[in-house]
Design a protein around this motif. Structure first.
Motif, PDB file in Angstrom:
ATOM      1  N   SER A   1       0.863  16.203   4.151  1.00 57.88           N
ATOM      2  CA  SER A   1       1.868  16.906   3.344  1.00 57.88           C
ATOM      3  C   SER A   1       2.715  15.998   2.465  1.00 57.88           C
ATOM      4  N   GLU A   2       2.227  14.804   2.141  1.00 51.74           N
ATOM      5  CA  GLU A   2       2.942  13.912   1.232  1.00 51.74           C
ATOM      6  C   GLU A   2       2.255  13.915  -0.134  1.00 51.74           C
ATOM      7  N   ALA A   3       2.986  14.349  -1.159  1.00 50.68           N
ATOM      8  CA  ALA A   3       2.451  14.326  -2.521  1.00 50.68           C
ATOM      9  C   ALA A   3       2.903  13.077  -3.267  1.00 50.68           C
ATOM     10  N   THR A   4       3.932  12.424  -2.760  1.00 50.63           N
ATOM     11  CA  THR A   4       4.392  11.186  -3.377  1.00 50.63           C
ATOM     12  C   THR A   4       4.051  10.027  -2.461  1.00 50.63           C
ATOM     13  N   GLY A   5       3.801   8.876  -3.037  1.00 53.25           N
ATOM     14  CA  GLY A   5       3.394   7.715  -2.259  1.00 53.25           C
ATOM     15  C   GLY A   5       4.474   7.195  -1.333  1.00 53.25           C
TER      16      GLY A   5
ATOM     17  N   PRO B   1      -9.560   8.092  -3.467  1.00 53.26           N
ATOM     18  CA  PRO B   1      -9.354   7.215  -4.622  1.00 53.26           C
ATOM     19  C   PRO B   1      -8.035   6.444  -4.534  1.00 53.26           C
ATOM     20  N   PHE B   2      -8.111   5.173  -4.903  1.00 51.82           N
ATOM     21  CA  PHE B   2      -6.953   4.284  -4.943  1.00 51.82           C
ATOM     22  C   PHE B   2      -6.998   3.461  -6.215  1.00 51.82           C
ATOM     23  N   ARG B   3      -5.826   3.201  -6.792  1.00 50.61           N
ATOM     24  CA  ARG B   3      -5.711   2.196  -7.851  1.00 50.61           C
ATOM     25  C   ARG B   3      -5.407   0.886  -7.141  1.00 50.61           C
ATOM     26  N   TYR B   4      -5.985  -0.200  -7.635  1.00 49.60           N
ATOM     27  CA  TYR B   4      -5.786  -1.473  -6.956  1.00 49.60           C
ATOM     28  C   TYR B   4      -5.524  -2.588  -7.954  1.00 49.60           C
ATOM     29  N   HIS B   5      -4.982  -3.680  -7.418  1.00 50.28           N
ATOM     30  CA  HIS B   5      -4.739  -4.886  -8.205  1.00 50.28           C
ATOM     31  C   HIS B   5      -5.161  -6.079  -7.366  1.00 50.28           C
TER      32      HIS B   5
ATOM     33  N   ILE C   1      -4.305   7.737  -4.875  1.00 50.00           N
ATOM     34  CA  ILE C   1      -4.142   8.734  -5.912  1.00 50.00           C
ATOM     35  C   ILE C   1      -4.140  10.087  -5.236  1.00 50.00           C
ATOM     36  N   TYR C   2      -3.053  10.841  -5.403  1.00 52.32           N
ATOM     37  CA  TYR C   2      -2.917  12.130  -4.735  1.00 52.32           C
ATOM     38  C   TYR C   2      -3.974  13.097  -5.240  1.00 52.32           C
ATOM     39  N   VAL C   3      -4.716  13.681  -4.304  1.00 49.12           N
ATOM     40  CA  VAL C   3      -5.741  14.671  -4.607  1.00 49.12           C
ATOM     41  C   VAL C   3      -5.444  15.902  -3.784  1.00 49.12           C
ATOM     42  N   LYS C   4      -5.364  17.060  -4.427  1.00 53.86           N
ATOM     43  CA  LYS C   4      -5.070  18.314  -3.710  1.00 53.86           C
ATOM     44  C   LYS C   4      -6.191  18.695  -2.793  1.00 53.86           C
TER      45      LYS C   4
ATOM     46  N   ILE D   1       0.848  -1.186   0.000  1.00 52.80           N
ATOM     47  CA  ILE D   1       0.000   0.000   0.000  1.00 52.80           C
ATOM     48  C   ILE D   1       0.882   1.233   0.000  1.00 52.80           C
ATOM     49  N   THR D   2       0.563   2.185  -0.881  1.00 53.58           N
ATOM     50  CA  THR D   2       1.229   3.482  -0.836  1.00 53.58           C
ATOM     51  C   THR D   2       0.167   4.527  -0.538  1.00 53.58           C
ATOM     52  N   ALA D   3       0.527   5.476   0.306  1.00 54.81           N
ATOM     53  CA  ALA D   3      -0.405   6.517   0.719  1.00 54.81           C
ATOM     54  C   ALA D   3       0.219   7.887   0.517  1.00 54.81           C
ATOM     55  N   THR D   4      -0.641   8.874   0.343  1.00 50.11           N
ATOM     56  CA  THR D   4      -0.236  10.271   0.222  1.00 50.11           C
ATOM     57  C   THR D   4      -1.083  11.068   1.208  1.00 50.11           C
ATOM     58  N   ALA D   5      -1.139  12.381   1.025  1.00 50.70           N
ATOM     59  CA  ALA D   5      -2.035  13.212   1.836  1.00 50.70           C
ATOM     60  C   ALA D   5      -3.465  12.891   1.419  1.00 50.70           C
ATOM     61  N   PRO D   6      -4.405  12.828   2.285  1.00 52.95           N
ATOM     62  CA  PRO D   6      -4.393  13.232   3.682  1.00 52.95           C
ATOM     63  C   PRO D   6      -4.007  12.121   4.655  1.00 52.95           C
ATOM     64  N   ILE D   7      -3.827  10.885   4.177  1.00 54.65           N
ATOM     65  CA  ILE D   7      -3.447   9.815   5.109  1.00 54.65           C
ATOM     66  C   ILE D   7      -2.093  10.138   5.728  1.00 54.65           C
TER      67      ILE D   7
END
Length: 166
Positions: A121-125, A146-150, A163-166, A112-118
């Motif tokens: 201030s992280e824009a990259t996973g 939103p997340f992309r999954y497999h 998916i990073y959302v501002k 799992i990769t997370a960005t903001a707001p999880i």
């Protein structure tokens, strides 16, 4: 025969979605380059899809097959399942959940990769664990990030990328 027609229809929708999404992201109302190739997972469409509408037009893309909005989770049945909703991409690339909420099991060892707001201030996973995701969902239910999954061969999420959302 019905399954083949269904697969062909999904392939056409996928190609239309990719073309429309690329038009929205590029600020260009022209379809993708004529030499663009369909993905290996989808058979080629028998006819060329129509060109995508310009950004700002009132339209919706086809349902995104690999993107979900994650609302909650449940540990029922001895396995953690995410409570999600599929949806579409609108201009300018914003994911819009729609349709029924469904359950998709997630592996405890999922990548799992997370960005903001999880991760503020992280824009990259950045990698997080399944338990870190579920802890965040406990305190922030129904955010619909939103997340992309497999899915692996057993139908369990093994990769989940926010998916990073501002």
């Amino acid at each position: 025969m019905r399954a083949v027609r269904g697969q062909a229809a999904m392939a056409v929708l996928a190609v239309c979605g990719m073309l429309a999404l690329s038009a929205c992201q590029n600020g260009d109302d022209q379809a993708a380059a004529p030499d663009a190739k369909p993905s290996a997972a989808a058979p080629a469409a028998p006819t060329a899809p129509p060109s995508a509408p310009a950004c700002g037009a009132d339209h919706r893309m086809p349902v995104s097959p690999d993107t979900i909005a994650v609302h909650r989770y449940t540990p029922e049945g001895g396995m953690t399942s995410l409570i999600v909703q599929h949806g579409t991409y609108g201009c300018p690339g914003r994911f819009e959940p729609s349709g029924a909420w469904t359950y998709i099991p997630i592996s405890e060892k999922a990548k799992i990769t997370a960005t903001a707001p999880i991760l503020p201030s992280e824009a990259t996973g950045k990698p997080i664990s399944t338990s870190e995701l579920t802890s965040w969902l406990d305190t922030h239910p129904d955010k619909g990030l939103p997340f992309r999954y497999h899915l692996n061969a057993e139908g369990v999420i093994d990769t989940l990328d926010e998916i990073y959302v501002k």
